[in-house]
Design an enzyme around this catalytic site. Sequence first.
Site, mmCIF file in Angstrom:
data_model
loop_
_atom_site.group_PDB
_atom_site.id
_atom_site.type_symbol
_atom_site.label_atom_id
_atom_site.label_comp_id
_atom_site.label_asym_id
_atom_site.label_seq_id
_atom_site.Cartn_x
_atom_site.Cartn_y
_atom_site.Cartn_z
ATOM 1 N N MET A 1 1.035 -1.141 0.040
ATOM 2 C CA MET A 1 0.325 -0.206 0.114
ATOM 3 C C MET A 1 1.103 1.351 0.142
ATOM 4 S SD MET A 1 -2.910 1.168 2.792
ATOM 5 C CE MET A 1 -3.931 2.735 2.835
ATOM 6 N N LEU A 2 0.453 2.552 -0.859
ATOM 7 C CA LEU A 2 1.234 3.332 -1.085
ATOM 8 C C LEU A 2 0.544 4.336 -1.471
ATOM 9 C CD1 LEU A 2 4.168 5.220 -1.090
ATOM 10 C CD2 LEU A 2 4.888 3.752 -3.622
ATOM 11 N N GLN B 1 0.378 13.167 0.617
ATOM 12 C CA GLN B 1 0.561 12.493 2.264
ATOM 13 C C GLN B 1 -0.311 13.223 3.264
ATOM 14 O OE1 GLN B 1 4.411 9.999 3.014
ATOM 15 N NE2 GLN B 1 4.090 8.853 1.384
ATOM 16 N N GLY B 2 -0.330 12.504 4.150
ATOM 17 C CA GLY B 2 -1.299 13.105 5.370
ATOM 18 C C GLY B 2 -2.744 13.969 4.362
ATOM 19 N N GLY C 1 -5.691 11.882 3.931
ATOM 20 C CA GLY C 1 -6.505 11.030 4.481
ATOM 21 C C GLY C 1 -6.813 9.814 3.931
ATOM 22 N N HIS C 2 -6.046 9.672 2.707
ATOM 23 C CA HIS C 2 -6.151 8.764 1.092
ATOM 24 C C HIS C 2 -6.394 7.209 1.967
ATOM 25 C CE1 HIS C 2 -6.988 12.770 -0.926
ATOM 26 N NE2 HIS C 2 -5.862 12.558 -0.582
ATOM 27 N N GLY C 3 -4.969 7.487 2.651
ATOM 28 C CA GLY C 3 -4.592 6.006 3.159
ATOM 29 C C GLY C 3 -5.696 5.343 4.124
ATOM 30 N N ALA C 4 -6.203 6.095 4.696
ATOM 31 C CA ALA C 4 -7.642 5.992 5.457
ATOM 32 C C ALA C 4 -8.754 5.778 4.113
ATOM 33 C CB ALA C 4 -8.253 6.509 6.602
ATOM 34 N N GLU D 1 0.457 -8.675 4.520
ATOM 35 C CA GLU D 1 1.111 -9.013 5.160
ATOM 36 C C GLU D 1 2.519 -8.329 5.540
ATOM 37 O OE1 GLU D 1 4.825 -10.927 1.533
ATOM 38 O OE2 GLU D 1 2.796 -10.564 1.091
#
Length: 408
Positions: free
Chosen positions: A229-230, A236-237, A239-242, A264
């Site tokens: 995941m990247l 970054q910062g 909220g896109h990862g969430a 993994e």
Amino acid sequence: MADVNAMEKKLAEYKCDTNEAICLKLVRFQDDLDDDGTTFHPEYSHQVFGDDEVAFGYKGLQIQLFYTAGNLSTLFKVKYSSKVTDTFDCVEADNVEGKIREIIPAGFTCNSDDFVSLLEKEANFKPFGTVLHSYTVHNEEGEELTYQIHKAEISCPGFQEYHERLQTFLMWFIETASFLEVDDDRWDFFLVFEKYNKDGETLYATVGYMTVYNYYVYPDKTRPRVSQMLILPPFQGEGHGAQLLEAVHRFYCGLPKVQDITAEDPSENYVKLRDYVLTKLCQNLPSFDADKLHLGFSADMIKEAQEKLKINKKHARRVYEILRLRATDMSDEEKARAYRLEVKKRLFGPYRKNQRELAKMRKCLRPEELVSHMGQLDTQAQQEELEKSYQLALEDYRRVLERLASQA
């Protein structure tokens, strides 16, 4: 000796930090090419340039890897002010260009004019796969930006070539990254794109992605495991990862054959992100109601988290601890103590295992060997380590709760 030292000093001037030398860009407009504000650098380069992350033989080294924002068409250039072989005999500079060519797929250009021509074709780029989720974010200027999360298959026309370009970023931002062998239909790909306007047209910029492998679970289930995941550094910062992780969880929750979702070798940052997303998803489940949290971690919590949200027992336990912290008045000494003991009971698991191992050792080790192992299992040291683990967990849990409160 003086001549040798002078030579070493001269040669040292030709060592470059490759994390600084590598210049990455996601280019939307031609002006971005000369705008230093759009440049970002790797966190890691050891997989390409060795553990010391140094390139020898150049002064003013700049390795340019510029990508069109959507299709990731690539411009690759190596620049420097001087090279060691121009000055010294019998000393060879590192083959910087050759090292980079080993990781970037064919089809890149080394010509800026050709790259500008590719940039002009970005309007033709459309995101791969089907839309799972759309959301908006307000930037610092107050503008509303729209993002889409897509699920793609390796069979999508052009996707395999696009993915080969996209995964080159892994080498620079994931410490133990490796490229995928994607000729397996068990892989799922989830992509985040930003919609933006250019000359009156709607274009798409690549924001980040996740790869998931679907493992078989006897007799008729699958276990999706997050592999990579990247979110790319310019995004970054925000909220896109969430958003991505939640969309992926919701997608798999709709599939009856899915047993649970794992990851993994998750990084510390991924675990923190997962804690937030899973807590957000679980907080409205009946079994996690505030009045039930003080009764302890229950079979109902395990069952509901697994059946409704494909969350396994281990992850459900962390969610329970986070939500119980929110429901606990930590200024009340008795309630705080009960909470602390509940969390430490889980954290004590590895130490309990050590005690069982010690009991076995007593039966088969000589006294001098047993003394050696006893040192490793010192009770006081275990208690100190347990308290440290508890405080770290508490810090992480409070961070999750703060983020949830800010989103309410």
